[in-house]
Design a protein around this motif. Structure first.
Motif, mmCIF file in Angstrom:
data_model
loop_
_atom_site.group_PDB
_atom_site.id
_atom_site.type_symbol
_atom_site.label_atom_id
_atom_site.label_comp_id
_atom_site.label_asym_id
_atom_site.label_seq_id
_atom_site.Cartn_x
_atom_site.Cartn_y
_atom_site.Cartn_z
ATOM 1 N N PRO A 82 -126.096 9.510 26.035
ATOM 2 C CA PRO A 82 -126.196 11.469 25.973
ATOM 3 C C PRO A 82 -125.461 11.847 24.882
ATOM 4 C CG PRO A 82 -125.889 10.738 28.376
ATOM 5 C CD PRO A 82 -125.492 9.911 27.409
ATOM 6 N N SER A 83 -125.935 13.239 24.238
ATOM 7 C CA SER A 83 -124.244 12.786 22.992
ATOM 8 C C SER A 83 -124.418 14.301 22.808
ATOM 9 C CB SER A 83 -125.604 13.099 21.596
ATOM 10 O OG SER A 83 -124.566 13.489 20.605
ATOM 11 N N ALA A 84 -122.885 15.184 22.698
ATOM 12 C CA ALA A 84 -122.841 16.379 23.015
ATOM 13 C C ALA A 84 -122.859 17.055 21.225
ATOM 14 C CB ALA A 84 -122.287 16.891 23.437
ATOM 15 N N ALA A 93 -121.808 18.280 13.314
ATOM 16 C CA ALA A 93 -121.214 18.314 14.312
ATOM 17 C C ALA A 93 -120.786 17.522 15.406
ATOM 18 C CB ALA A 93 -122.620 19.303 15.080
ATOM 19 N N SER A 94 -119.829 17.023 15.038
ATOM 20 C CA SER A 94 -119.576 15.444 15.752
ATOM 21 C C SER A 94 -118.362 16.593 16.706
ATOM 22 C CB SER A 94 -118.278 15.304 14.905
ATOM 23 O OG SER A 94 -117.963 13.705 15.846
ATOM 24 N N GLY A 95 -118.312 16.135 17.645
ATOM 25 C CA GLY A 95 -118.037 16.661 19.059
ATOM 26 C C GLY A 95 -117.682 16.430 20.684
ATOM 27 N N SER A 223 -117.079 11.614 20.171
ATOM 28 C CA SER A 223 -117.775 12.215 19.326
ATOM 29 C C SER A 223 -118.526 12.484 18.831
ATOM 30 C CB SER A 223 -117.367 10.812 18.209
ATOM 31 O OG SER A 223 -118.233 9.778 18.881
ATOM 32 N N GLY A 224 -119.544 12.181 20.215
ATOM 33 C CA GLY A 224 -121.453 12.567 19.716
ATOM 34 C C GLY A 224 -122.011 11.876 19.571
ATOM 35 N N LEU A 225 -121.092 10.552 18.940
ATOM 36 C CA LEU A 225 -121.862 9.908 17.549
ATOM 37 C C LEU A 225 -121.783 8.323 17.882
ATOM 38 C CD1 LEU A 225 -120.343 11.346 14.834
ATOM 39 C CD2 LEU A 225 -122.438 12.482 15.927
ATOM 40 N N ASP A 226 -121.362 7.721 19.150
ATOM 41 C CA ASP A 226 -121.262 6.739 19.342
ATOM 42 C C ASP A 226 -122.513 5.630 19.832
ATOM 43 O OD1 ASP A 226 -120.856 4.198 20.772
ATOM 44 O OD2 ASP A 226 -119.364 5.216 22.859
ATOM 45 N N PRO A 227 -123.029 4.298 18.561
ATOM 46 C CA PRO A 227 -123.586 4.316 18.723
ATOM 47 C C PRO A 227 -123.994 2.464 19.470
ATOM 48 C CG PRO A 227 -121.505 3.200 17.046
ATOM 49 C CD PRO A 227 -121.502 4.688 17.762
ATOM 50 N N HIS A 228 -123.181 2.701 20.444
ATOM 51 C CA HIS A 228 -123.047 1.855 21.385
ATOM 52 C C HIS A 228 -123.491 2.552 22.867
ATOM 53 C CE1 HIS A 228 -120.690 0.065 18.359
ATOM 54 N NE2 HIS A 228 -121.516 -1.633 17.940
#
Length: 287
Positions: A82-84, A93-95, A223-228
């Motif tokens: 999931p991403s926030a 909007a990374s966070g 970060s909400g951006l993790d690609p893994h």
């Protein structure tokens, strides 16, 4: 020739320093660093862009969702965590969600009240995600502090001190059936939207369920951006992806291993699977 006044000489010296430093730090240094980066780290310096059929499809450093137009997971692809970040994986909007482990009580929407919306606690978000992942992968989505219907197993007891005379399952809106019938001899009620339960004592009830769905499948990264994703979460998805693509699980596991990065410097963190690269490798395997 008459010397210039000292204040003029000081201003000229400052102007020369400004011009020299502007040239060095504003032009020479950036060009030098950019040139070295392009020569030695061309891929990383340009954003680690991943291409497919001659077009950009993403970055190996930023995660993305593999869902259809309705937000439903596409069965033939491995799913990201999931991403926030904004609507999901938004670099602008990374966070994180900034919700902590004590955020366990939902705000139930008050019926008929304009502008009043419900708000899920972090616990209920985790429970709902775990239930959804379990249904997608054909495994149990149960977790210790979650109800069978996918919300936080939380009670409010009244009075707040002493022997309870009333117990409310505050995250299960009526007419839902509470996850337990009684607590310390008191019948448990469902939560009534709009009713104020803040005066009660909050109790999270731990069940006997063992979590099968890994933690990174139900929580967003900082970060909400993790690609893994973790190797455990990838393994959970192998059977579904293999079935959807008509492949053998061994073939899919082989691609997972090829797209798994080891620990940083050999000892930091845990091995992780790059979801975008893995899904592209699956697409290439089947043309």
């Amino acid at each position: 020739m008459e010397r210039l006044p000292s204040w003029i000489r000081q201003h000229l010296a400052a102007l020369r320093a400004l011009l020299v430093l502007t040239l060095l730090t504003g032009a020479v240094y950036p060009l030098l660093v950019t040139g070295v980066a392009q020569a030695l780290f061309n891929d990383g310096a340009n954003g680690s862009i991943v291409r497919k059929d001659g077009r950009d499809v993403g970055s190996a450093l930023i995660g993305q969702s593999f869902t259809d137009a309705r937000g439903k997971p596409i069965g033939k692809y491995f799913q990201s965590r999931p991403s926030a970040a904004g609507a999901g994986y938004d670099p602008a909007a990374s966070g994180a969600s900034n919700l902590g482990p004590e955020n366990i009580v939902d705000t139930l929407p008050a019926p008929g009240a304009k502008g009043t919306q419900g708000k899920q606690s972090l616990l209920t978000q985790v429970c709902a995600r775990s239930k959804a992942v379990g249904e997608l992968e054909g495994v149990s989505g149960a977790r210790p502090y979650c109800t069978p219907d996918g919300v936080g197993a939380v009670l409010k007891l009244f009075p707040a001190v002493g022997t309870p005379a009333r117990a409310v399952s505050v995250n299960q809106a009526c007419p839902a059936t509470p996850f337990i019938a009684e607590y310390q001899g008191v019948k448990v009620e469902c939560g009534r939207p709009g009713e104020d339960y803040s005066a009660g004592r909050t109790v999270a009830v731990r069940g006997s369920a063992r979590a099968v769905v890994p933690a990174d499948a139900v929580t967003a990264s900082g970060s909400g951006l993790d690609p893994h994703i973790s190797v455990a979460y990838a393994e959970l998805q192998v059977a579904r992806v293999a079935r959807e693509r008509g492949l053998g699980p061994a073939e899919v596991r082989s691609l997972v291993a090829e797209n798994t990065a080891g620990r940083g410097l050999g000892f930091m963190g845990e091995p992780a699977v790059n979801v975008l690269r893995l899904n592209l490798a699956l697409d290439r395997l089947k043309g």
